[in-house]
Design an enzyme around this catalytic site. Structure first.
Site, PDB file in Angstrom:
ATOM      1  N   GLN A   1       0.685  -1.148  -0.026  1.00  0.00           N
ATOM      2  CA  GLN A   1       0.048  -0.009   0.179  1.00  0.00           C
ATOM      3  C   GLN A   1       0.636   1.302   0.059  1.00  0.00           C
ATOM      4  O   GLN A   1       0.658   2.126  -0.724  1.00  0.00           O
ATOM      5  CB  GLN A   1      -1.143   0.110   1.286  1.00  0.00           C
ATOM      6  CG  GLN A   1      -1.970   1.289   1.100  1.00  0.00           C
ATOM      7  CD  GLN A   1      -2.749   1.211   2.382  1.00  0.00           C
ATOM      8  OE1 GLN A   1      -3.499   2.332   2.709  1.00  0.00           O
ATOM      9  NE2 GLN A   1      -3.058   0.185   3.016  1.00  0.00           N
TER      10      GLN A   1
ATOM     11  N   THR B   1      13.516  -9.398 -11.905  1.00  0.00           N
ATOM     12  CA  THR B   1      15.114  -8.582 -11.691  1.00  0.00           C
ATOM     13  C   THR B   1      16.079  -9.171 -11.040  1.00  0.00           C
ATOM     14  O   THR B   1      17.100  -8.459 -10.903  1.00  0.00           O
ATOM     15  CB  THR B   1      14.447  -7.287 -11.040  1.00  0.00           C
ATOM     16  OG1 THR B   1      14.077  -7.489  -9.845  1.00  0.00           O
ATOM     17  CG2 THR B   1      13.711  -6.476 -12.032  1.00  0.00           C
ATOM     18  N   LYS B   2      15.908 -10.582 -10.966  1.00  0.00           N
ATOM     19  CA  LYS B   2      16.999 -11.344 -10.347  1.00  0.00           C
ATOM     20  C   LYS B   2      17.719 -11.984 -11.311  1.00  0.00           C
ATOM     21  O   LYS B   2      18.916 -12.699 -11.448  1.00  0.00           O
ATOM     22  CB  LYS B   2      16.486 -11.915  -9.278  1.00  0.00           C
ATOM     23  CG  LYS B   2      16.253 -11.227  -7.943  1.00  0.00           C
ATOM     24  CD  LYS B   2      16.384 -12.251  -6.871  1.00  0.00           C
ATOM     25  CE  LYS B   2      16.188 -11.367  -5.350  1.00  0.00           C
ATOM     26  NZ  LYS B   2      15.576 -12.057  -4.330  1.00  0.00           N
TER      27      LYS B   2
ATOM     28  N   LYS C   1      11.517  -5.301   8.806  1.00  0.00           N
ATOM     29  CA  LYS C   1      10.210  -5.331   7.688  1.00  0.00           C
ATOM     30  C   LYS C   1       9.188  -4.654   8.548  1.00  0.00           C
ATOM     31  O   LYS C   1       8.812  -5.026   9.582  1.00  0.00           O
ATOM     32  CB  LYS C   1       9.919  -6.624   7.573  1.00  0.00           C
ATOM     33  CG  LYS C   1      10.843  -7.224   6.316  1.00  0.00           C
ATOM     34  CD  LYS C   1      10.601  -8.388   5.586  1.00  0.00           C
ATOM     35  CE  LYS C   1      11.144  -8.845   4.645  1.00  0.00           C
ATOM     36  NZ  LYS C   1      10.975 -10.095   4.008  1.00  0.00           N
TER      37      LYS C   1
ATOM     38  N   ASP D   1       0.627   3.609   5.984  1.00  0.00           N
ATOM     39  CA  ASP D   1       0.952   3.094   4.598  1.00  0.00           C
ATOM     40  C   ASP D   1       0.435   4.440   3.737  1.00  0.00           C
ATOM     41  O   ASP D   1       1.374   5.187   3.158  1.00  0.00           O
ATOM     42  CB  ASP D   1      -0.045   2.079   4.374  1.00  0.00           C
ATOM     43  CG  ASP D   1       0.631   0.665   4.830  1.00  0.00           C
ATOM     44  OD1 ASP D   1       1.638   0.685   5.171  1.00  0.00           O
ATOM     45  OD2 ASP D   1      -0.213  -0.264   4.898  1.00  0.00           O
TER      46      ASP D   1
ATOM     47  N   GLY E   1      -7.556  20.197  20.315  1.00  0.00           N
ATOM     48  CA  GLY E   1      -7.060  21.494  20.279  1.00  0.00           C
ATOM     49  C   GLY E   1      -7.706  22.245  21.741  1.00  0.00           C
ATOM     50  O   GLY E   1      -7.934  21.675  22.657  1.00  0.00           O
TER      51      GLY E   1
ATOM     52  N   GLN F   1     -17.249  24.937  20.770  1.00  0.00           N
ATOM     53  CA  GLN F   1     -16.291  26.038  20.142  1.00  0.00           C
ATOM     54  C   GLN F   1     -16.719  27.282  21.202  1.00  0.00           C
ATOM     55  O   GLN F   1     -17.733  27.840  21.580  1.00  0.00           O
ATOM     56  CB  GLN F   1     -16.618  26.439  18.896  1.00  0.00           C
ATOM     57  CG  GLN F   1     -15.644  27.378  18.152  1.00  0.00           C
ATOM     58  CD  GLN F   1     -15.993  27.994  16.919  1.00  0.00           C
ATOM     59  OE1 GLN F   1     -16.998  27.986  16.617  1.00  0.00           O
ATOM     60  NE2 GLN F   1     -15.057  28.620  16.150  1.00  0.00           N
TER      61      GLN F   1
HETATM   62  N1  COA Z   1      11.836  -9.861  -9.375  1.00  0.00           N
HETATM   63  C1  COA Z   1      12.862 -10.545  -8.568  1.00  0.00           C
HETATM   64  N2  COA Z   1      12.571 -10.393  -7.202  1.00  0.00           N
HETATM   65  C2  COA Z   1      11.702  -9.439  -6.633  1.00  0.00           C
HETATM   66  C3  COA Z   1      10.998  -8.624  -7.551  1.00  0.00           C
HETATM   67  C4  COA Z   1      10.846  -8.984  -8.826  1.00  0.00           C
HETATM   68  N3  COA Z   1      10.165  -7.989  -9.638  1.00  0.00           N
HETATM   69  N4  COA Z   1      10.263  -7.976  -6.855  1.00  0.00           N
HETATM   70  C5  COA Z   1      10.496  -8.112  -5.513  1.00  0.00           C
HETATM   71  N5  COA Z   1      11.675  -9.109  -5.525  1.00  0.00           N
HETATM   72  C6  COA Z   1      12.420  -9.773  -4.322  1.00  0.00           C
HETATM   73  C7  COA Z   1      13.100  -8.692  -3.613  1.00  0.00           C
HETATM   74  O1  COA Z   1      14.035  -8.542  -4.135  1.00  0.00           O
HETATM   75  C8  COA Z   1      13.084  -9.521  -2.151  1.00  0.00           C
HETATM   76  O2  COA Z   1      14.271 -10.464  -2.452  1.00  0.00           O
HETATM   77  P1  COA Z   1      15.476 -10.721  -1.092  1.00  0.00           P
HETATM   78  O3  COA Z   1      14.676 -10.675   0.132  1.00  0.00           O
HETATM   79  O4  COA Z   1      16.063 -11.795  -1.741  1.00  0.00           O
HETATM   80  O5  COA Z   1      16.421  -9.332  -1.089  1.00  0.00           O
HETATM   81  C9  COA Z   1      12.001 -10.238  -2.082  1.00  0.00           C
HETATM   82  O6  COA Z   1      11.339 -10.328  -3.303  1.00  0.00           O
HETATM   83  C10 COA Z   1      10.710 -10.056  -0.910  1.00  0.00           C
HETATM   84  O7  COA Z   1      10.854  -8.480  -0.936  1.00  0.00           O
HETATM   85  P2  COA Z   1      10.330  -7.921   0.317  1.00  0.00           P
HETATM   86  O8  COA Z   1      10.382  -6.346   0.175  1.00  0.00           O
HETATM   87  O9  COA Z   1      11.434  -8.266   1.479  1.00  0.00           O
HETATM   88  O10 COA Z   1       8.804  -8.459   0.667  1.00  0.00           O
HETATM   89  P3  COA Z   1       8.211  -9.098   1.828  1.00  0.00           P
HETATM   90  O11 COA Z   1       6.894  -9.621   1.235  1.00  0.00           O
HETATM   91  O12 COA Z   1       8.969 -10.064   2.450  1.00  0.00           O
HETATM   92  O13 COA Z   1       7.946  -7.779   2.757  1.00  0.00           O
HETATM   93  C11 COA Z   1       7.227  -5.660   3.506  1.00  0.00           C
HETATM   94  C12 COA Z   1       7.061  -6.835   2.687  1.00  0.00           C
HETATM   95  C13 COA Z   1       6.329  -4.800   2.849  1.00  0.00           C
HETATM   96  C14 COA Z   1       7.413  -5.917   4.829  1.00  0.00           C
HETATM   97  C15 COA Z   1       8.568  -5.186   3.043  1.00  0.00           C
HETATM   98  O14 COA Z   1       8.791  -5.028   1.511  1.00  0.00           O
HETATM   99  C16 COA Z   1       9.031  -3.657   3.819  1.00  0.00           C
HETATM  100  O15 COA Z   1       9.289  -3.890   4.926  1.00  0.00           O
HETATM  101  N6  COA Z   1       8.940  -2.788   2.966  1.00  0.00           N
HETATM  102  C17 COA Z   1       9.384  -1.338   3.433  1.00  0.00           C
HETATM  103  C18 COA Z   1       8.283  -0.877   4.379  1.00  0.00           C
HETATM  104  C19 COA Z   1       7.040  -0.922   3.729  1.00  0.00           C
HETATM  105  O16 COA Z   1       6.822  -0.066   2.667  1.00  0.00           O
HETATM  106  N7  COA Z   1       5.906  -1.276   4.286  1.00  0.00           N
HETATM  107  C20 COA Z   1       4.680  -1.059   3.906  1.00  0.00           C
HETATM  108  C21 COA Z   1       3.888  -1.921   3.038  1.00  0.00           C
HETATM  109  S1  COA Z   1       2.358  -1.306   2.936  1.00  0.00           S
END
Ligand code: COA
Length: 416
Positions: free
Chosen positions: A17, A74-75, A137, A169, A248, A273
């Site tokens: 989000q 992208t990996k 995270k 978010d 307030g 108020q």
């Molecule tokens: N191709 C290949 N790999 C991809 C990809 C793509 N298109 N898109 C994502 N990935 C990979 C990432 O590189 C990551 O790999 P790694 O762990 O080997 O480095 C993996 O997918 C997982 O990404 P991640 O961001 O860790 O996702 P998650 O589902 O485990 O965690 C969150 C989700 C939201 C907790 C985390 O992204 C986070 O803390 N984000 C920052 C804070 C945030 O925005 N939170 C609010 C969310 S509303």
């Protein structure tokens, strides 16, 4: 009609989000937004809380309107090459992966700058770089807890409470939007992009600044006169949860109206108020309070404010929330109904202002979404459906210069 961000190309490397709310807003400002998603699965919100089997969930469709979808692994080396090309041809890249994920993919800030010095890289993380919790995270409610919202929300005899509003978010996404637009403006003079970062903790705290104000007042005086704990309750050394008190100088509270026993939202928010005291008394049939020294000043009312609210609640017993507002609006009293999501969804005023919009989706059919909260006279927003996973992959690749054979090779390598 032209749009504010016409011609601006954005790589939307966001999910869930916080990031998507930012890029959706930028799309509504007219930017060309390409969402980059992992082949096969895409953004996790496509399937989370799914209400129609096989169709993108509302969580996704309400945060990704007006975007294109490009699937890209992208990996894989082939996928990285496509992302490099995209970076070279774009203005902004927005991401909200876990800390370090973009670096691990090989796209450090240094690498990105080398590929395109004009690119603005905008990131959301739970906490700032260098913070004790920088590696965590984070989802919305964690940020609400760490940003001061949870400890100050709810009732004093209950636990810390998170808000129904996505303070961690979408609020962070809107902060990021502001940073991106400022960076875009600065690029006109420097010719260079920059890194824009917003932590979710900061974005929450930014909205909780009045509570930091109150902490300092409490440290100095030991009490907070506008809180329900004053003067009959007790204070500790931390800002307490204040229930529904006004934040307030004007006391306010949520008051029951006719039907509250069956309808959980038969309430209004009512504010006393200071300057509106005489008309408030007239509205609630208590004219004798206007000049009564026990009631006529805010200070005099302070120790009986809940008795006053209790009286108003009794007065409201035979009035629905809408009837009550009709009466109070004639007296120019600041107040409003507590609206349920059902009432909001059907509110004709919100439909007229395009704050609630009906969108037609090719798989799920019609759905409601929240339109742009920013209304501009020269930026008419037309909200279009969210893209299907990979719907625009071939189109985006072709625009990047790939021919049909190369596109087929990328598909065969499962890079897109
Ligand atoms: N191709 C290949 N790999 C991809 C990809 C793509 N298109 N898109 C994502 N990935 C990979 C990432 O590189 C990551 O790999 P790694 O762990 O080997 O480095 C993996 O997918 C997982 O990404 P991640 O961001 O860790 O996702 P998650 O589902 O485990 O965690 C969150 C989700 C939201 C907790 C985390 O992204 C986070 O803390 N984000 C920052 C804070 C945030 O925005 N939170 C609010 C969310 S509303």
């Amino acid at each position: 009609m032209s749009k504010a961000l016409d011609g601006i190309k954005i790589i939307d490397f966001t999910h869930v989000q916080a990031g998507p709310s930012c890029t959706q807003q930028l799309a509504w400002f007219g930017a060309d937004v390409t969402k980059v998603e992992r082949p096969g699965s895409g953004d996790a919100t496509r399937t989370s809380l799914q209400d129609i089997p096989g169709a993108d969930a509302l969580y996704f469709t309400m945060l990704n309107c007006n975007k294109k979808s490009l699937t890209l692994d992208t990996k894989k080396p082939e996928g990285k090459e496509v992302l490099e090309k995209l970076i070279k041809q774009s203005d902004i890249m927005v991401e909200n992966f876990a800390p370090g994920a973009l670096d691990r993919m090989g796209f450090t800030w240094e690498t990105i700058q080398k590929l395109n010095p004009r690119l603005i890289l905008a990131s959301v993380k739970g906490f700032n770089d260098g913070h004790f919790y920088e590696d965590l995270k984070v989802y919305d409610n964690v940020a609400q807890a760490a940003g001061g919202a949870a400890s100050t929300t709810g009732f004093w005899d209950g636990p810390p409470t998170v808000s129904g509003a996505a303070l961690g978010d979408s609020n962070t996404g809107m902060h990021l939007t502001i940073g991106i637009l400022a960076a875009l403006q600065q690029r006109h003079t420097t010719g260079l992009g920059q890194k824009v970062a917003v932590s979710m903790q900061d974005a929450v705290l930014n909205l909780c600044r009045v509570k930091l104000r109150d902490q300092q007042r409490l440290d100095r005086t030991g009490v907070l006169e506008e809180y329900p704990q004053y003067p009959h309750g007790t204070f500790t050394d931390v800002v307490p949860r204040g229930g529904n008190a006004g934040g307030g100088g004007n006391p306010g509270w949520i008051l029951k109206c006719k039907g509250w026993e069956k309808d959980p939202n038969a309430y209004i928010y009512f504010t006393i108020q200071g300057t509106a005291w005489p008309q408030t008394c007239r509205a609630i049939d208590k004219e004798e309070w206007i000049d009564d020294p026990a009631y006529m000043t805010a200070r005099a009312r302070q120790d009986k404010i809940f008795d006053i609210f209790a009286y108003i609640e009794t007065w409201l017993q035979d009035k629905t929330k809408f009837e009550a507002i009709e009466i109070f609006r004639k007296f120019d009293i600041p107040c409003g109904p507590v609206l349920s999501m059902k009432e909001i969804a059907n509110d004709p005023s919100l439909r007229r202002s395009e704050t609630i919009v009906e969108v037609d989706h090719k798989v799920r059919g019609k759905y409601l979404t929240v339109g742009s909260p920013i209304k501009m006279s020269a930026n008419k927003v037309e909200i279009t459906q969210s893209p299907l996973l990979g719907e625009h992959t071939d189109e985006v690749l072709a625009k990047l210069g790939y021919n049909a054979q190369q596109i087929a090779a990328l598909h065969a390598a499962e890079a897109v």
